[in-house]
Design a protein around this motif. Structure first.
Motif, PDB file in Angstrom:
ATOM      1  N   ASN C  61      40.156  36.599  41.344  1.00  0.00           N
ATOM      2  CA  ASN C  61      41.138  35.350  41.495  1.00  0.00           C
ATOM      3  C   ASN C  61      43.261  35.849  41.374  1.00  0.00           C
ATOM      4  O   ASN C  61      44.027  35.615  42.634  1.00  0.00           O
ATOM      5  N   VAL C  62      43.488  36.661  41.273  1.00  0.00           N
ATOM      6  CA  VAL C  62      44.380  38.123  41.482  1.00  0.00           C
ATOM      7  C   VAL C  62      44.872  38.004  42.593  1.00  0.00           C
ATOM      8  O   VAL C  62      45.753  38.375  43.425  1.00  0.00           O
ATOM      9  N   HIS C  65      45.169  34.799  45.102  1.00  0.00           N
ATOM     10  CA  HIS C  65      45.830  33.732  44.101  1.00  0.00           C
ATOM     11  C   HIS C  65      47.301  34.039  44.305  1.00  0.00           C
ATOM     12  O   HIS C  65      47.807  33.880  44.804  1.00  0.00           O
ATOM     13  N   ALA C  66      47.232  35.042  43.261  1.00  0.00           N
ATOM     14  CA  ALA C  66      48.106  35.747  42.648  1.00  0.00           C
ATOM     15  C   ALA C  66      48.653  37.391  44.159  1.00  0.00           C
ATOM     16  O   ALA C  66      50.208  36.446  44.028  1.00  0.00           O
ATOM     17  N   VAL C  97      51.145  32.655  37.775  1.00  0.00           N
ATOM     18  CA  VAL C  97      50.626  31.447  37.314  1.00  0.00           C
ATOM     19  C   VAL C  97      51.058  29.944  35.876  1.00  0.00           C
ATOM     20  O   VAL C  97      51.028  31.265  35.255  1.00  0.00           O
ATOM     21  N   VAL C 102      46.094  24.697  36.583  1.00  0.00           N
ATOM     22  CA  VAL C 102      45.471  25.295  36.715  1.00  0.00           C
ATOM     23  C   VAL C 102      43.814  24.127  36.713  1.00  0.00           C
ATOM     24  O   VAL C 102      44.146  23.975  35.766  1.00  0.00           O
ATOM     25  N   PRO C 103      43.410  23.715  37.984  1.00  0.00           N
ATOM     26  CA  PRO C 103      42.848  22.553  37.385  1.00  0.00           C
ATOM     27  C   PRO C 103      41.667  22.384  36.828  1.00  0.00           C
ATOM     28  O   PRO C 103      40.649  23.783  36.703  1.00  0.00           O
ATOM     29  N   THR C 116      34.687  22.596  46.293  1.00  0.00           N
ATOM     30  CA  THR C 116      33.960  24.169  45.907  1.00  0.00           C
ATOM     31  C   THR C 116      34.899  24.666  45.795  1.00  0.00           C
ATOM     32  O   THR C 116      34.841  25.898  45.446  1.00  0.00           O
ATOM     33  N   GLY C 117      36.314  24.299  45.169  1.00  0.00           N
ATOM     34  CA  GLY C 117      36.714  25.324  44.041  1.00  0.00           C
ATOM     35  C   GLY C 117      37.033  25.319  43.087  1.00  0.00           C
ATOM     36  O   GLY C 117      36.278  24.270  42.020  1.00  0.00           O
ATOM     37  N   GLY C 118      37.869  26.509  41.589  1.00  0.00           N
ATOM     38  CA  GLY C 118      37.615  25.759  40.204  1.00  0.00           C
ATOM     39  C   GLY C 118      36.412  26.185  40.089  1.00  0.00           C
ATOM     40  O   GLY C 118      36.438  26.184  37.950  1.00  0.00           O
ATOM     41  N   LEU C 119      35.333  26.860  40.713  1.00  0.00           N
ATOM     42  CA  LEU C 119      34.014  27.300  39.819  1.00  0.00           C
ATOM     43  C   LEU C 119      34.315  28.457  39.457  1.00  0.00           C
ATOM     44  O   LEU C 119      33.783  28.920  38.203  1.00  0.00           O
ATOM     45  N   GLY C 120      35.235  29.252  40.419  1.00  0.00           N
ATOM     46  CA  GLY C 120      35.262  30.613  39.139  1.00  0.00           C
ATOM     47  C   GLY C 120      36.236  30.618  37.558  1.00  0.00           C
ATOM     48  O   GLY C 120      35.403  31.137  36.927  1.00  0.00           O
ATOM     49  N   MET C 121      36.994  29.587  37.111  1.00  0.00           N
ATOM     50  CA  MET C 121      37.702  29.227  36.202  1.00  0.00           C
ATOM     51  C   MET C 121      36.692  28.792  35.288  1.00  0.00           C
ATOM     52  O   MET C 121      36.819  29.209  34.479  1.00  0.00           O
ATOM     53  N   PHE C 133      46.499  33.115  30.024  1.00  0.00           N
ATOM     54  CA  PHE C 133      47.433  32.952  31.005  1.00  0.00           C
ATOM     55  C   PHE C 133      48.636  33.568  30.809  1.00  0.00           C
ATOM     56  O   PHE C 133      49.238  32.607  29.973  1.00  0.00           O
TER      57      PHE C 133
HETATM   58  N1  LIG Z   1      44.925  34.586  39.238  1.00  0.00           N
HETATM   59  C1  LIG Z   1      45.488  33.389  39.455  1.00  0.00           C
HETATM   60  N2  LIG Z   1      46.714  33.465  39.904  1.00  0.00           N
HETATM   61  C2  LIG Z   1      47.096  32.321  40.393  1.00  0.00           C
HETATM   62  N3  LIG Z   1      46.625  31.105  40.564  1.00  0.00           N
HETATM   63  C3  LIG Z   1      45.416  31.137  39.918  1.00  0.00           C
HETATM   64  C4  LIG Z   1      44.677  32.673  39.611  1.00  0.00           C
HETATM   65  N4  LIG Z   1      43.619  32.458  38.984  1.00  0.00           N
HETATM   66  C5  LIG Z   1      43.464  31.124  39.381  1.00  0.00           C
HETATM   67  N5  LIG Z   1      44.452  29.871  39.913  1.00  0.00           N
HETATM   68  C6  LIG Z   1      43.816  28.791  41.077  1.00  0.00           C
HETATM   69  O1  LIG Z   1      43.701  28.216  39.788  1.00  0.00           O
HETATM   70  C7  LIG Z   1      42.237  27.496  41.228  1.00  0.00           C
HETATM   71  C8  LIG Z   1      40.732  27.348  40.540  1.00  0.00           C
HETATM   72  O2  LIG Z   1      41.078  29.599  40.620  1.00  0.00           O
HETATM   73  P1  LIG Z   1      39.106  29.578  40.881  1.00  0.00           P
HETATM   74  O3  LIG Z   1      38.868  28.604  40.070  1.00  0.00           O
HETATM   75  O4  LIG Z   1      38.441  30.827  39.939  1.00  0.00           O
HETATM   76  O5  LIG Z   1      38.256  28.683  41.853  1.00  0.00           O
HETATM   77  P2  LIG Z   1      39.238  29.147  43.233  1.00  0.00           P
HETATM   78  O6  LIG Z   1      38.976  30.313  42.976  1.00  0.00           O
HETATM   79  O7  LIG Z   1      37.951  29.245  44.130  1.00  0.00           O
HETATM   80  O8  LIG Z   1      40.060  28.050  43.891  1.00  0.00           O
HETATM   81  C9  LIG Z   1      42.646  28.042  42.366  1.00  0.00           C
HETATM   82  O9  LIG Z   1      42.274  28.144  43.765  1.00  0.00           O
HETATM   83  C10 LIG Z   1      43.877  28.606  42.104  1.00  0.00           C
HETATM   84  O10 LIG Z   1      45.309  27.697  42.611  1.00  0.00           O
END
Ligand SMILES: Nc1ncnc2c1ncn2[C@@H]1O[C@H](COP(=O)(O)OP(=O)(O)O)[C@@H](O)[C@H]1O
Ligand SMILES: Nc1ncnc2c1ncn2[C@@H]1O[C@H](COP(=O)(O)OP(=O)(O)O)[C@@H](O)[C@H]1O
Lengths: 123, 156, 156, 123
Positions: C61-62, C65-66, C97, C102-103, C116-121, C133
């Motif tokens: 994610n870093v 996204h970051a 962030v 963050v959803p 498809t997003g949001g799985l990592g979080m 954070f």
């Molecule tokens: N380190 C980060 N910096 C900025 N935004 C973040 C970070 N981690 C997560 N996000 C935001 O949270 C959302 C969800 O993250 P994640 O669950 O990992 O799914 P994905 O990366 O597949 O979108 C990301 O799409 C992003 O908008």
């Protein structure tokens, strides 16, 4: 986490050691202990089966160097079986192949010590 | 990016910096990191494994000799992919190493005399293209370098 | 627990600090380092593997996204064995962030809506005991904490 | 260093994918490519044999989510076989077991698509 385990088994007069994993300066005491244990039991015919030895740093080679004198002066030897490529390579770099006999299999390493007294009469 | 002082100048590829406690428990990590960084630099797995061994030996020496086994000190490492060279530096704040005092092993004598010390240094020198020690700002820096083009013809 | 600037006080065990380039090529190294540090902290291998996954997700994610995929930035990591807690911090100097932005995934909706997003979080939150954070001195700090006593009863 | 390889084989109407190694955000393109390749060949009955899949991060799960709609709307499915414990665990955490059918063996996963047209007449 066990980076190294060392099992020990008997095959007649021969002691088999099975180091499994990684021998480095952190784990070497365990390997050294297994060697010293055999020696203290007066078991001087030692085969180290290296088939599960993934890695050996100089600390492990030092442990063998530290024990070999006593082992040989008591009519025994330390022989190695089934070295993988990495470990063989380290041995080659150091010229350890001049110092230690190595065998492709454990059976050959055991046999190299000659027939066990028991085996001869028991046939 | 960052104007950090410890960054080298120029087009050197990004660097991995690691700071770890002077405990032998971390040697496995040092080995794994080195292997992976060497593979990222383009070395084949067997060569990467040898490079990992050399760096393990260098880190072991820092812990055992420079720090005399003290577990509460720090070892700093820097991995660099410098184009033609793969370079690893280990930095400690322990006892100074006088490179001339470090005994060079004659492996033939070694075999006949059956010494137990000196193996680590010998391995490092056989595996790497260069192993240097220097003292700067009260820190000891051990630098290990491997040329990439020599990979196929590696002596080790 | 997380108001420490970056150095914790007191008897915290020595720490591993790593600074790495913001390239996905280093994610394998992040996974391996985390697994090993978790094992050194006393976690069993299966739990250590899950912790490695959570930290992989945080590092991903870093980078994505970051830093929006820029490969020339730096990710700083700190691994701490704080007695009852295993703590990993990731620090970047990228885009801020907003934790509220963050959803949060509702996995049931997720299944029916097939996002498809949001799985990592979601994985990070399921695996860790806390994921926070914060922004300080123009840096983003993501802190992942796992309690040791909860190991056996880990939800993940 | 190959952290991931993905082989592809045919078993009648079913396409078998063999991801070997680690799927993370760095390697996921390869896995995604294999899925997209099957789709572009109009092969919508897909079995992912996970017996050599050591690790999958959310990027890999995202790749499956991104392909499943098209696969199912074409009368196919993406089914999984031989998940190891770690991978199974990640699936469980995410509730993916509600979304994807998993089988203990590749044969079962293939059989789940029903008898192939050729097999029925060839008996
Ligand atoms: N380190 C980060 N910096 C900025 N935004 C973040 C970070 N981690 C997560 N996000 C935001 O949270 C959302 C969800 O993250 P994640 O669950 O990992 O799914 P994905 O990366 O597949 O979108 C990301 O799409 C992003 O908008
Ligand atoms: N980093 C170091 N700091 C101080 N002395 C060192 C260092 N590395 C090596 N030495 C010296 O060089 C000698 C040889 O090292 P080495 O070949 O690794 O064998 P060993 O560590 O088994 O003695 C050591 O005994 C030590 O005196």
């Amino acid at each position: 986490m066990s980076e190294l385990t060392v099992e020990s088994r008997d095959a007649g007069e021969v002691v088999l050691l099975y180091p499994k994993g990684f021998i480095n300066a952190h784990t070497v005491r365990l390997f050294e202990g297994a060697l010293q244990n055999a020696i203290s039991l007066q078991r001087f015919k030692i085969v180290v089966n290296c088939s599960s030895l993934v890695y050996i740093a100089s600390a492990g080679l030092g442990a063998m160097m530290g024990a070999i004198e006593e082992i040989r002066s008591n009519g025994g030897d330390l022989r190695l079986a089934s070295l993988n490529e990495t470990v063989q390579n380290i041995f080659d770099i150091l010229g350890f192949n001049h110092l230690y006999r190595t065998y492709a299999s454990e059976a050959e390493a055991i046999a190299s010590f000659g027939p066990a007294p028991g085996a001869a009469s028991g046939a | 990016m960052s104007n950090a002082p410890s960054r080298p100048r120029g087009r050197t590829k990004p660097t991995l910096l690691v700071s770890l406690p002077s405990e032998t428990a971390y040697l496995g990590l040092v080995r794994e990191m080195t292997k992976r960084m060497a593979e990222l630099a383009g070395f084949s797995e067997p060569v990467a494994e040898k490079l990992a061994l050399a760096v393990d030996e260098a880190a072991t020496n820092v812990i055992e000799h420079a720090y005399k086994g003290a577990a509460d000190r720090e070892v700093d490492m820097r991995f660099e992919d410098r184009g033609p060279d793969f370079r690893v530096e280990l930095v400690d704040t322990g006892q100074m190493v006088d490179p001339r005092a470090v005994p060079h092993v004659d492996i033939d004598k070694f075999v006949t005399e059956r010494r137990t010390g000196g193996l680590g240094m010998h391995l490092m020198e056989k595996i790497m293209d260069s192993v240097t020690f220097r003292r700067s700002a009260r820190r000891n820096v051990c630098a290990l370098v491997k040329h990439k083009e020599g990979e196929g013809t590696s002596r080790g």
